[in-house]
Design a protein around this motif. Structure first.
Motif, PDB file in Angstrom:
ATOM      1  N   ALA A 161       0.829  -1.205   0.000  1.00  0.00           N
ATOM      2  CA  ALA A 161       0.000   0.000   0.000  1.00  0.00           C
ATOM      3  C   ALA A 161       0.866   1.259   0.000  1.00  0.00           C
ATOM      4  CB  ALA A 161      -0.934  -0.003   1.203  1.00  0.00           C
ATOM      5  N   GLN A 162       1.932   1.262   0.799  1.00  0.00           N
ATOM      6  CA  GLN A 162       2.738   2.478   0.905  1.00  0.00           C
ATOM      7  C   GLN A 162       3.667   2.690  -0.282  1.00  0.00           C
ATOM      8  OE1 GLN A 162       6.341   3.054   1.680  1.00  0.00           O
ATOM      9  NE2 GLN A 162       6.655   0.929   1.009  1.00  0.00           N
ATOM     10  N   TYR A 163       4.040   1.611  -0.959  1.00  0.00           N
ATOM     11  CA  TYR A 163       5.092   1.737  -1.967  1.00  0.00           C
ATOM     12  C   TYR A 163       4.749   2.702  -3.106  1.00  0.00           C
ATOM     13  CZ  TYR A 163       8.758   0.692  -5.257  1.00  0.00           C
ATOM     14  OH  TYR A 163       9.808   0.827  -6.129  1.00  0.00           O
ATOM     15  N   PRO A 164       3.549   2.665  -3.680  1.00  0.00           N
ATOM     16  CA  PRO A 164       3.259   3.627  -4.754  1.00  0.00           C
ATOM     17  C   PRO A 164       3.311   5.084  -4.296  1.00  0.00           C
ATOM     18  CG  PRO A 164       1.671   1.833  -4.759  1.00  0.00           C
ATOM     19  CD  PRO A 164       2.442   1.720  -3.482  1.00  0.00           C
ATOM     20  N   LEU A 165       3.129   5.318  -3.000  1.00  0.00           N
ATOM     21  CA  LEU A 165       3.155   6.683  -2.473  1.00  0.00           C
ATOM     22  C   LEU A 165       4.571   7.173  -2.223  1.00  0.00           C
ATOM     23  CD1 LEU A 165       0.300   6.360   0.183  1.00  0.00           C
ATOM     24  CD2 LEU A 165       0.112   7.297  -2.131  1.00  0.00           C
ATOM     25  N   THR A 166       5.470   6.261  -1.844  1.00  0.00           N
ATOM     26  CA  THR A 166       6.797   6.678  -1.384  1.00  0.00           C
ATOM     27  C   THR A 166       7.950   6.121  -2.204  1.00  0.00           C
ATOM     28  OG1 THR A 166       7.099   4.784   0.103  1.00  0.00           O
ATOM     29  CG2 THR A 166       5.857   6.678   0.964  1.00  0.00           C
ATOM     30  N   ARG A 167       7.721   5.015  -2.922  1.00  0.00           N
ATOM     31  CA  ARG A 167       8.796   4.278  -3.604  1.00  0.00           C
ATOM     32  C   ARG A 167       9.903   3.912  -2.618  1.00  0.00           C
ATOM     33  NH1 ARG A 167       6.363   2.295  -7.996  1.00  0.00           N
ATOM     34  NH2 ARG A 167       4.963   3.892  -8.782  1.00  0.00           N
ATOM     35  N   SER A 168       9.518   3.694  -1.380  1.00  0.00           N
ATOM     36  CA  SER A 168      10.475   3.399  -0.318  1.00  0.00           C
ATOM     37  C   SER A 168      10.599   1.899  -0.119  1.00  0.00           C
ATOM     38  CB  SER A 168      10.020   4.061   0.986  1.00  0.00           C
ATOM     39  OG  SER A 168      10.919   3.790   2.034  1.00  0.00           O
ATOM     40  N   LEU A 169      11.847   1.418  -0.109  1.00  0.00           N
ATOM     41  CA  LEU A 169      12.143   0.011   0.143  1.00  0.00           C
ATOM     42  C   LEU A 169      12.622  -0.148   1.581  1.00  0.00           C
ATOM     43  CD1 LEU A 169      14.172  -0.690  -3.123  1.00  0.00           C
ATOM     44  CD2 LEU A 169      11.796  -1.302  -2.704  1.00  0.00           C
ATOM     45  N   PHE A 170      12.062  -1.117   2.288  1.00  0.00           N
ATOM     46  CA  PHE A 170      12.526  -1.370   3.649  1.00  0.00           C
ATOM     47  C   PHE A 170      12.191  -2.797   4.038  1.00  0.00           C
ATOM     48  CE2 PHE A 170       8.467   1.009   3.918  1.00  0.00           C
ATOM     49  CZ  PHE A 170       7.650   0.058   4.502  1.00  0.00           C
ATOM     50  N   GLY A 171      12.817  -3.256   5.112  1.00  0.00           N
ATOM     51  CA  GLY A 171      12.625  -4.618   5.576  1.00  0.00           C
ATOM     52  C   GLY A 171      11.481  -4.742   6.561  1.00  0.00           C
ATOM     53  N   PRO A 182      -6.227  -4.382  14.491  1.00  0.00           N
ATOM     54  CA  PRO A 182      -6.088  -4.386  13.029  1.00  0.00           C
ATOM     55  C   PRO A 182      -5.300  -3.203  12.478  1.00  0.00           C
ATOM     56  CG  PRO A 182      -8.264  -3.616  13.627  1.00  0.00           C
ATOM     57  CD  PRO A 182      -7.592  -4.021  14.912  1.00  0.00           C
ATOM     58  N   ARG A 183      -4.027  -3.110  12.880  1.00  0.00           N
ATOM     59  CA  ARG A 183      -3.179  -2.014  12.412  1.00  0.00           C
ATOM     60  C   ARG A 183      -1.726  -2.473  12.325  1.00  0.00           C
ATOM     61  NH1 ARG A 183      -4.095   2.750  16.543  1.00  0.00           N
ATOM     62  NH2 ARG A 183      -3.857   0.997  17.979  1.00  0.00           N
ATOM     63  N   MET A 184      -0.987  -1.823  11.430  1.00  0.00           N
ATOM     64  CA  MET A 184       0.465  -1.925  11.359  1.00  0.00           C
ATOM     65  C   MET A 184       1.021  -0.543  11.687  1.00  0.00           C
ATOM     66  SD  MET A 184       1.205  -5.063  10.237  1.00  0.00           S
ATOM     67  CE  MET A 184      -0.162  -5.695  11.162  1.00  0.00           C
ATOM     68  N   ARG A 185       2.231  -0.487  12.249  1.00  0.00           N
ATOM     69  CA  ARG A 185       2.812   0.804  12.617  1.00  0.00           C
ATOM     70  C   ARG A 185       4.252   0.881  12.131  1.00  0.00           C
ATOM     71  NH1 ARG A 185       2.092   1.946  18.629  1.00  0.00           N
ATOM     72  NH2 ARG A 185       3.576   0.223  18.867  1.00  0.00           N
ATOM     73  N   MET A 186       4.591   1.982  11.457  1.00  0.00           N
ATOM     74  CA  MET A 186       5.979   2.199  11.063  1.00  0.00           C
ATOM     75  C   MET A 186       6.798   2.533  12.304  1.00  0.00           C
ATOM     76  SD  MET A 186       6.504   1.691   7.850  1.00  0.00           S
ATOM     77  CE  MET A 186       8.178   2.357   7.838  1.00  0.00           C
ATOM     78  N   VAL A 187       7.944   1.882  12.441  1.00  0.00           N
ATOM     79  CA  VAL A 187       8.822   2.141  13.580  1.00  0.00           C
ATOM     80  C   VAL A 187      10.182   2.645  13.108  1.00  0.00           C
ATOM     81  CG1 VAL A 187       7.673   0.538  15.134  1.00  0.00           C
ATOM     82  CG2 VAL A 187       9.503  -0.306  13.647  1.00  0.00           C
ATOM     83  N   ALA A 188      10.286   2.982  11.830  1.00  0.00           N
ATOM     84  CA  ALA A 188      11.517   3.536  11.270  1.00  0.00           C
ATOM     85  C   ALA A 188      11.168   4.786  10.477  1.00  0.00           C
ATOM     86  CB  ALA A 188      12.212   2.512  10.372  1.00  0.00           C
ATOM     87  N   GLU A 189      12.145   5.670  10.327  1.00  0.00           N
ATOM     88  CA  GLU A 189      11.933   6.893   9.551  1.00  0.00           C
ATOM     89  C   GLU A 189      12.066   6.579   8.066  1.00  0.00           C
ATOM     90  OE1 GLU A 189      10.676   9.567  10.274  1.00  0.00           O
ATOM     91  OE2 GLU A 189      10.764   9.602  12.452  1.00  0.00           O
ATOM     92  N   MET A 190      11.144   5.791   7.580  1.00  0.00           N
ATOM     93  CA  MET A 190      11.108   5.410   6.172  1.00  0.00           C
ATOM     94  C   MET A 190       9.673   5.512   5.688  1.00  0.00           C
ATOM     95  SD  MET A 190      13.495   2.004   6.210  1.00  0.00           S
ATOM     96  CE  MET A 190      15.236   2.078   6.598  1.00  0.00           C
ATOM     97  N   GLY A 191       9.497   5.401   4.387  1.00  0.00           N
ATOM     98  CA  GLY A 191       8.143   5.404   3.854  1.00  0.00           C
ATOM     99  C   GLY A 191       7.394   6.657   4.251  1.00  0.00           C
ATOM    100  N   LEU A 192       6.248   6.484   4.886  1.00  0.00           N
ATOM    101  CA  LEU A 192       5.421   7.609   5.314  1.00  0.00           C
ATOM    102  C   LEU A 192       5.822   8.130   6.684  1.00  0.00           C
ATOM    103  CD1 LEU A 192       1.959   6.325   4.052  1.00  0.00           C
ATOM    104  CD2 LEU A 192       3.422   8.048   3.001  1.00  0.00           C
ATOM    105  N   GLY A 193       6.887   7.578   7.263  1.00  0.00           N
ATOM    106  CA  GLY A 193       7.423   8.125   8.502  1.00  0.00           C
ATOM    107  C   GLY A 193       7.083   7.323   9.736  1.00  0.00           C
ATOM    108  N   ARG A 194       7.964   7.428  10.727  1.00  0.00           N
ATOM    109  CA  ARG A 194       7.785   6.729  11.998  1.00  0.00           C
ATOM    110  C   ARG A 194       6.444   7.089  12.628  1.00  0.00           C
ATOM    111  NH1 ARG A 194      11.813   4.911  15.517  1.00  0.00           N
ATOM    112  NH2 ARG A 194      13.350   6.158  14.378  1.00  0.00           N
ATOM    113  N   GLY A 195       5.757   6.079  13.125  1.00  0.00           N
ATOM    114  CA  GLY A 195       4.477   6.288  13.788  1.00  0.00           C
ATOM    115  C   GLY A 195       3.272   6.185  12.879  1.00  0.00           C
TER     116      GLY A 195
END
Length: 218
Positions: A161-171, A182-195
């Motif tokens: 879902a996030q990739y077309p918005l950011t073109r960000s690659l991460f593990g 029912p949620r996922m949370r970014m914990v790194a400063e990548m993609g759409l940002g931490r949190g």
């Protein structure tokens, strides 16, 4: 094992995010319904991958027709992501002889990512790269080998879902599963940002795990 017809029946019974349409197909070795640019993209692929690609493109066109779009080519970008027509968000996934596509209007949803997996135990050696012990423990009493597959599927859907918005690659470690919340949370400063929180619909039935991440504009 569940097949395409079983998944169709399941999807008619579940509540998907409003405005999201879907279509199911099967891998096919008949490439005649692919557009030339699509056939060229798969010219060097192994037969099984070509069959999945063809089935996925057929499902995607069937889903887009439900949004009123004509049949059109869905090329593959240099990064291998599908190139969707303007005004839509969409995603394709394959597993166990099933090809599934979902789509929605971009005015309704900011992004859409889906993942389909077989609900089979994950090899223990793979689990540490996918999920932490706290993530796995939240899905107790599921054994870690089964919890790992559910977390893998959810993270895949959110990543797509996030990739077309950011073109960000991460593990996998850059995203935390909050399942069964029912949620996922970014914990790194990548993609759409931490949190950043990604909503997650996950269905585990018929020996399949389906994860759907529809990101709103809010």
């Amino acid at each position: 094992m569940a097949g395409a017809a079983d998944l169709r029946d399941l999807l008619t019974r579940v509540a998907l995010p409003e405005g999201v349409v879907w279509a199911v197909s099967e891998p096919t070795e008949d490439l005649s319904e692919l557009y030339p640019v699509e056939r060229e993209a798969m010219s060097r692929a192994v037969p099984a991958r070509r069959a999945e690609f063809a089935g996925g493109r057929l499902a995607a066109r069937a889903a887009l027709r439900q949004l009123g779009l004509p049949d059109l080519a869905i090329p593959k970008a240099e990064d291998r992501a599908p190139v969707w027509p303007g005004g839509v968000v969409a995603s394709i996934t394959h597993a166990g002889g099933i090809c599934l596509a979902m789509a929605a209007r971009a005015q309704d949803w900011r992004a859409l990512g889906i993942d389909l997996e077989l609900d089979a135990p994950m090899e223990p050696r793979l689990i540490p790269a996918i999920a932490s012990v706290p993530e796995l423990s939240r899905l107790s009493p599921l054994p870690f080998e089964r919890a790992g597959v559910r977390i893998f599927s959810a993270k895949e859907a959110a990543y797509k879902a996030q990739y077309p918005l950011t073109r960000s690659l991460f593990g996998f470690e850059a995203m935390e599963s909050l399942l069964p919340d029912p949620r996922m949370r970014m914990v790194a400063e990548m993609g759409l940002g931490r949190g950043t929180l990604f909503p997650m619909l996950q269905i585990a039935e018929l020996g399949l795990i389906l994860s759907v991440c529809a990101v709103s504009h809010r």
